[in-house]
Design an enzyme around this catalytic site. Sequence first.
Site: not given
Ligand code: GLN
Length: 533
Positions: A381, A507, A509
């Site tokens: 992310c 994600h 994970e």
């Molecule tokens: N802050 C970033 C976004 O909103 C990444 C979010 C995250 O890593 N879950 O796109």
Amino acid sequence: MAKYIFITGGVVSSLGKGLTAASLGRLLISRGLSIRMLKVDPYLNVDPGTMSPYQHGEVYVTDDGAETDLDLGHYERFTGQPTSRKSNFTAGRIYWEVLKKERHGDYLGGTVQMIPHITDEIKAHIRALDEEGVDVVLVEIGGTVGDIEGLTFLEAIRQIGLEEGRDNVMYIHLTYVPYIKAAGEVKTKPSQQSVAKLREIGIVPDALICRSEVDLTDDVRKKLSLFCNVPTHAVIQEKDVDHTIYELPLVLSEQGLDEIIMVHFRLARPQAKLTQWRKLVDTIINPKRTARIAVVGKYSELQDAYKSIFEAIYHGGFAHEAKVEIVKVAAEEIEDGKHHEVLKSAGGILVPGGFGTRGIEGKIHAIRVARENGIPFLGICLGLQCAVIEFARNVCGLKGAQTTEIEKDAPHPVVCLMEEQEKVVDLGGTMRLGAWPCALVKGTRAAAAYGTDKISERHRHRYEVNNKYRAEFEKNGLVLSGISPDGNLVEMVELKTHPWFVACQFHPEFKSQPLAPHPLFRAFVGASLERIL
Ligand code: GLN
């Protein structure tokens, strides 16, 4: 009609109620029962989506896009079955639903009260888990018995006991039995008092699970049994496990907890089949190799902020019969010139998700170290977004490349807000959430890891790789290895000329399980084990 098991906690918080509930879930599934799990949180936020990791730890995302309590991660990892929007609710959500009904006129003429309106709403949310074919609904009540905000929840579960009949409902109380060093003995009084608090409300526990650092003697068990009104065989000890949290189902089963449940519910089922689970624990206890992975995060001091990440890394190790040593590196401190040796000597570097400015330059620097030194890298992310920024700045020569989350008018906004996010005003529940399909490019490391070219993964973000820079990135050697099926969103990137450098906008994970390690973590840890210093 499903049976209900309610798990409450006493004396102190952080006893591992979620892990205990998850382990119980595994045991019931191992006895051939169909279950659903639910976590109830008595705080007033509608969900944990806007809470800081300092307050709440990780926010766990379900396939259907709910931002939930991290205990749902334990449930999925231990039971191997997905949770959903229905698997977690807070007092805030309950009040919100009741107040919406009140404004709509649903209670017209009536006074809206804690009992029955709030308690009815709680019961309806609990009963929503009683779906076709479900044998047991396991409900974990957050907080500690005695908290004011938990009272309506305890009242609601007491009512369910009355309505369903005591044969169909079980109350299990998790408590703490402290060992007082100076006296050289364990003390049962705090448990007696927390059970007394439960009984005041009208709940009599059917089993007691006692967290303790030492073994409980027969005398202590008898005392707990007498004062807490629980049969001695239902006083279960949950000593700190020696090696891994995954031992817990075995510890509880050895003391007959699943059998106690079968007897209470008058269910005739064969003994728990735990062969696979035992094999897993055995692999964890006897690793053949070790990998060292540096996790570069903003909350390196927090246990819970990257819960699923840490578990998924361990799972990646299990797949190779390897133990993974995780080194938590504070991203901010990298900016002060620290930790460079730690990074360079790591088997692999992982940059997890995150929000905001703090530590971002440290993460970008760590990624540069990984890229330039051939260190296996997994970016998740924000980790992908940082990898793209690093590549833009240091490979494509785009000076001042940045995400607009940090710099609105960046000279090169290589990561920017998704179009549908431009008009979003409310912060709660408005990110790109939940499972989305993604197409992988054949011949990439991503496709090799997954062994397929169609995947579905869970998301939680507002920002995205800026499509205007795609051609420039590709020209310079960044492989866009995963793209949304409509071609609009870059979901995965990787480097061709690097041992293993992969990043994803989603994600992974959240979907890793000890018995089914996630492909990306398996491949990442595999590459880290291969790194020769
Ligand atoms: N802050 C970033 C976004 O909103 C990444 C979010 C995250 O890593 N879950 O796109």
